[in-house]
Write a protein that holds these residues in place. Sequence first.
Motif, mmCIF file in Angstrom:
data_model
loop_
_atom_site.group_PDB
_atom_site.id
_atom_site.type_symbol
_atom_site.label_atom_id
_atom_site.label_comp_id
_atom_site.label_asym_id
_atom_site.label_seq_id
_atom_site.Cartn_x
_atom_site.Cartn_y
_atom_site.Cartn_z
ATOM 1 N N PHE A 150 0.795 -1.228 0.000
ATOM 2 C CA PHE A 150 0.000 0.000 0.000
ATOM 3 C C PHE A 150 0.827 1.279 0.000
ATOM 4 O O PHE A 150 0.454 2.250 -0.663
ATOM 5 N N GLY A 151 1.918 1.320 0.745
ATOM 6 C CA GLY A 151 2.731 2.531 0.846
ATOM 7 C C GLY A 151 3.648 2.736 -0.346
ATOM 8 O O GLY A 151 3.736 3.840 -0.897
ATOM 9 N N MET A 152 4.338 1.682 -0.760
ATOM 10 C CA MET A 152 5.281 1.799 -1.871
ATOM 11 C C MET A 152 4.592 2.216 -3.178
ATOM 12 O O MET A 152 5.124 3.073 -3.896
ATOM 13 N N PRO A 153 3.418 1.680 -3.498
ATOM 14 C CA PRO A 153 2.747 2.169 -4.713
ATOM 15 C C PRO A 153 2.449 3.673 -4.654
ATOM 16 O O PRO A 153 2.558 4.364 -5.667
ATOM 17 N N LEU A 154 2.104 4.180 -3.479
ATOM 18 C CA LEU A 154 1.856 5.614 -3.351
ATOM 19 C C LEU A 154 3.143 6.402 -3.575
ATOM 20 O O LEU A 154 3.145 7.418 -4.279
ATOM 21 N N ILE A 155 4.230 5.933 -3.004
ATOM 22 C CA ILE A 155 5.522 6.604 -3.189
ATOM 23 C C ILE A 155 5.918 6.590 -4.664
ATOM 24 O O ILE A 155 6.343 7.610 -5.216
ATOM 25 N N ILE A 156 5.765 5.452 -5.317
ATOM 26 C CA ILE A 156 6.096 5.339 -6.743
ATOM 27 C C ILE A 156 5.200 6.246 -7.571
ATOM 28 O O ILE A 156 5.681 6.977 -8.448
ATOM 29 N N ALA A 157 3.896 6.217 -7.294
ATOM 30 C CA ALA A 157 2.958 7.045 -8.058
ATOM 31 C C ALA A 157 3.284 8.527 -7.898
ATOM 32 O O ALA A 157 3.317 9.272 -8.888
ATOM 33 N N TYR A 158 3.538 8.951 -6.675
ATOM 34 C CA TYR A 158 3.792 10.367 -6.436
ATOM 35 C C TYR A 158 5.154 10.799 -6.978
ATOM 36 O O TYR A 158 5.307 11.905 -7.496
ATOM 37 N N THR A 159 6.141 9.925 -6.898
ATOM 38 C CA THR A 159 7.492 10.265 -7.344
ATOM 39 C C THR A 159 7.608 10.309 -8.863
ATOM 40 O O THR A 159 8.202 11.231 -9.419
ATOM 41 N N PHE A 160 7.038 9.316 -9.544
ATOM 42 C CA PHE A 160 7.243 9.179 -10.984
ATOM 43 C C PHE A 160 6.069 9.640 -11.844
ATOM 44 O O PHE A 160 6.239 9.826 -13.052
ATOM 45 N N PHE A 161 4.906 9.819 -11.244
ATOM 46 C CA PHE A 161 3.723 10.214 -12.011
ATOM 47 C C PHE A 161 2.994 11.334 -11.273
ATOM 48 O O PHE A 161 1.780 11.299 -11.108
ATOM 49 N N ARG A 162 3.740 12.320 -10.829
ATOM 50 C CA ARG A 162 3.195 13.354 -9.944
ATOM 51 C C ARG A 162 1.945 14.038 -10.501
ATOM 52 O O ARG A 162 1.007 14.321 -9.765
ATOM 53 N N ASN A 163 1.905 14.300 -11.803
ATOM 54 C CA ASN A 163 0.755 14.995 -12.380
ATOM 55 C C ASN A 163 -0.514 14.162 -12.366
ATOM 56 O O ASN A 163 -1.614 14.700 -12.463
ATOM 57 N N ASP A 164 -0.366 12.862 -12.258
ATOM 58 C CA ASP A 164 -1.508 11.959 -12.327
ATOM 59 C C ASP A 164 -1.402 10.884 -11.240
ATOM 60 O O ASP A 164 -1.874 9.770 -11.420
ATOM 61 N N TYR A 165 -0.800 11.244 -10.103
ATOM 62 C CA TYR A 165 -0.453 10.224 -9.111
ATOM 63 C C TYR A 165 -1.667 9.526 -8.498
ATOM 64 O O TYR A 165 -1.594 8.345 -8.155
ATOM 65 N N LYS A 166 -2.790 10.213 -8.365
ATOM 66 C CA LYS A 166 -3.964 9.579 -7.755
ATOM 67 C C LYS A 166 -4.487 8.446 -8.637
ATOM 68 O O LYS A 166 -4.788 7.359 -8.143
ATOM 69 N N ARG A 167 -4.580 8.697 -9.931
ATOM 70 C CA ARG A 167 -5.052 7.672 -10.863
ATOM 71 C C ARG A 167 -4.050 6.513 -10.932
ATOM 72 O O ARG A 167 -4.432 5.347 -10.901
ATOM 73 N N VAL A 168 -2.773 6.841 -10.997
ATOM 74 C CA VAL A 168 -1.732 5.806 -11.045
ATOM 75 C C VAL A 168 -1.756 4.975 -9.761
ATOM 76 O O VAL A 168 -1.652 3.742 -9.810
ATOM 77 N N TYR A 169 -1.924 5.633 -8.615
ATOM 78 C CA TYR A 169 -1.983 4.904 -7.344
ATOM 79 C C TYR A 169 -3.160 3.927 -7.336
ATOM 80 O O TYR A 169 -3.021 2.778 -6.908
ATOM 81 N N LEU A 170 -4.303 4.366 -7.838
ATOM 82 C CA LEU A 170 -5.468 3.472 -7.889
ATOM 83 C C LEU A 170 -5.222 2.283 -8.817
ATOM 84 O O LEU A 170 -5.626 1.156 -8.517
ATOM 85 N N ILE A 171 -4.547 2.520 -9.934
ATOM 86 C CA ILE A 171 -4.211 1.418 -10.849
ATOM 87 C C ILE A 171 -3.266 0.444 -10.146
ATOM 88 O O ILE A 171 -3.454 -0.778 -10.211
ATOM 89 N N LEU A 172 -2.254 0.980 -9.471
ATOM 90 C CA LEU A 172 -1.310 0.122 -8.763
ATOM 91 C C LEU A 172 -2.008 -0.682 -7.664
ATOM 92 O O LEU A 172 -1.715 -1.867 -7.472
ATOM 93 N N LEU A 173 -2.941 -0.061 -6.964
ATOM 94 C CA LEU A 173 -3.700 -0.793 -5.949
ATOM 95 C C LEU A 173 -4.576 -1.870 -6.586
ATOM 96 O O LEU A 173 -4.718 -2.972 -6.042
ATOM 97 N N ALA A 174 -5.148 -1.560 -7.738
ATOM 98 C CA ALA A 174 -6.023 -2.516 -8.421
ATOM 99 C C ALA A 174 -5.276 -3.777 -8.839
ATOM 100 O O ALA A 174 -5.885 -4.851 -8.973
ATOM 101 N N THR A 175 -3.967 -3.665 -9.023
ATOM 102 C CA THR A 175 -3.203 -4.855 -9.424
ATOM 103 C C THR A 175 -3.160 -5.896 -8.305
ATOM 104 O O THR A 175 -2.799 -7.043 -8.564
#
Length: 129
Positions: free
Chosen positions: A12-37
Amino acid sequence: MIQTVIHYFLHFGMPLIIAYTFFRNDYKRVYLILLATMLVDLDHLLATPIFSPNRCSINFHPLHTYYAMAVYAAMLFLPKPYKIIGLGLLLHTLTDLNDCVMTYLNCPQCLSDAPARELVEWLVRATSA
């Protein structure tokens, strides 16, 4: 206890860090995709028993096999969102592999029948040298 905390942080934490670090403009959507996996864990429903605390899921469950991981790695070369899905699936399997290693370190005999035992033993040797 620490193994459980690390496991869930990586899920749960690492996907948020990855989403915010590498996809900052779209981190919420990316985080949800990562969680969905994490839905990849639905393959655990095929096992009997469904949950076993000392079972290593790597190469045991169908969506946690080495072949599946190769497909997940290949997805990194596809366009978004497939790239993000592949990243999430790889992160998931690496988290599960880390859990296998931690289980092995605490109880080597617990993984005596694990399909990924040789990989886990190799990782333990490689990281303790």
